[in-house]
Design an enzyme around this catalytic site. Structure first.
Site, PDB file in Angstrom:
ATOM      1  N   GLY A 259      42.729 -73.630  17.226  1.00 50.42           N
ATOM      2  CA  GLY A 259      42.358 -73.928  15.845  1.00 50.42           C
ATOM      3  C   GLY A 259      42.891 -72.959  14.811  1.00 50.42           C
TER       4      GLY A 259
ATOM      5  N   LYS B 145      54.474 -68.601   8.617  1.00 47.79           N
ATOM      6  CA  LYS B 145      54.440 -68.741  10.074  1.00 47.79           C
ATOM      7  C   LYS B 145      55.784 -68.249  10.602  1.00 47.79           C
ATOM      8  CE  LYS B 145      53.118 -71.835  13.849  1.00 47.79           C
ATOM      9  NZ  LYS B 145      52.005 -71.025  14.365  1.00 47.79           N
TER      10      LYS B 145
END
Length: 223
Positions: A15, A38
């Protein structure tokens, strides 16, 4: 330099992206311009799905990010859904590439959420693992853990790794509908072991505040 938070988890599919999206909302409600990054995403065939989800969520709160592209948000994209070491065939990764990308995003935000890949001990290359990135970025870490059977072991292993590395962190439980019997088989131990426990979906605002407090303490120690 903006405030930095590195989001990791006890494993893959726990998650991280969901939690990062909630944090975007929480920090935005505090009046902060939020950016996302990211460094590495694997399993990318056309579009980096996690990076795109983060980008679109952040963009909905911080329109200044519109000057960026998805390639600015996700520096390294590999098609094989595996650890970066494997997906990149063991080649060395120059971490300075991440610093350059991060600087471009940070010019547009007050706080940046950096999402890792997999868990803390996922190998990046022969020299670095995911747990090395929070120190490289000088970021506070948020650890996402699950609520299924086995979460005690997984959580304590990751917390132990963070503490052994002397990395400042906050952790929280991402409880899902399929996580059966958590309150009966796992929560009693967490209540016994820890003074406070965060459940991500219901405590996200408190988590955001705790992370800001952790960053402040971290900065004081550096000063």
């Amino acid at each position: 330099m903006s405030k930095r938070i590195f989001v990791t988890a006890t494993n893959t599919n726990i998650g991280k992206t969901f939690t990062s999206q909630l944090l975007i909302g929480a920090f935005s409600r505090m009046g902060l311009r939020v950016g996302v990054y990211k460094p590495i995403e694997t399993g990318v065939t056309t579009l980096p799905a996690d990076g795109e989800a983060l980008f679109q969520t952040a963009l909905s709160f911080n329109p200044e990010l519109a000057s960026l592209s998805i390639d600015d948000i996700v520096t390294l994209q590999f098609p094989l859904p595996a650890a970066p070491f494997v997906a990149n065939k063991g080649e060395k990764i120059d971490l300075s590439r991440f610093d350059t990308a991060l600087a471009k995003i940070e010019a547009l935000c007050d706080i940046i959420i950096i999402e890792g890949a997999g868990g803390l001990m996922v190998p990046i290359d022969d020299e670095n693992m995911m747990i090395d990135l929070p120190r490289h970025f000088n970021a506070a870490t948020f650890l996402v853990t699950h609520c299924n059977l086995g979460c005690i072991n997984d959580t304590l292993l990751s917390i132990n790794a963070l503490e052994n590395a002397a990395l400042p962190y906050v952790w929280g439980l991402n409880c899902r509908s399929e996580d059966k019997n958590f309150e009966t088989v796992s929560l009693p131990y967490f209540n016994h072991r820890f003074e406070s426990i965060y459940q991500i979906e219901k405590d996200i605002d408190a988590i955001a505040k705790a992370l800001l407090d952790t960053i402040s303490l971290q900065n004081e120690e550096i000063a």
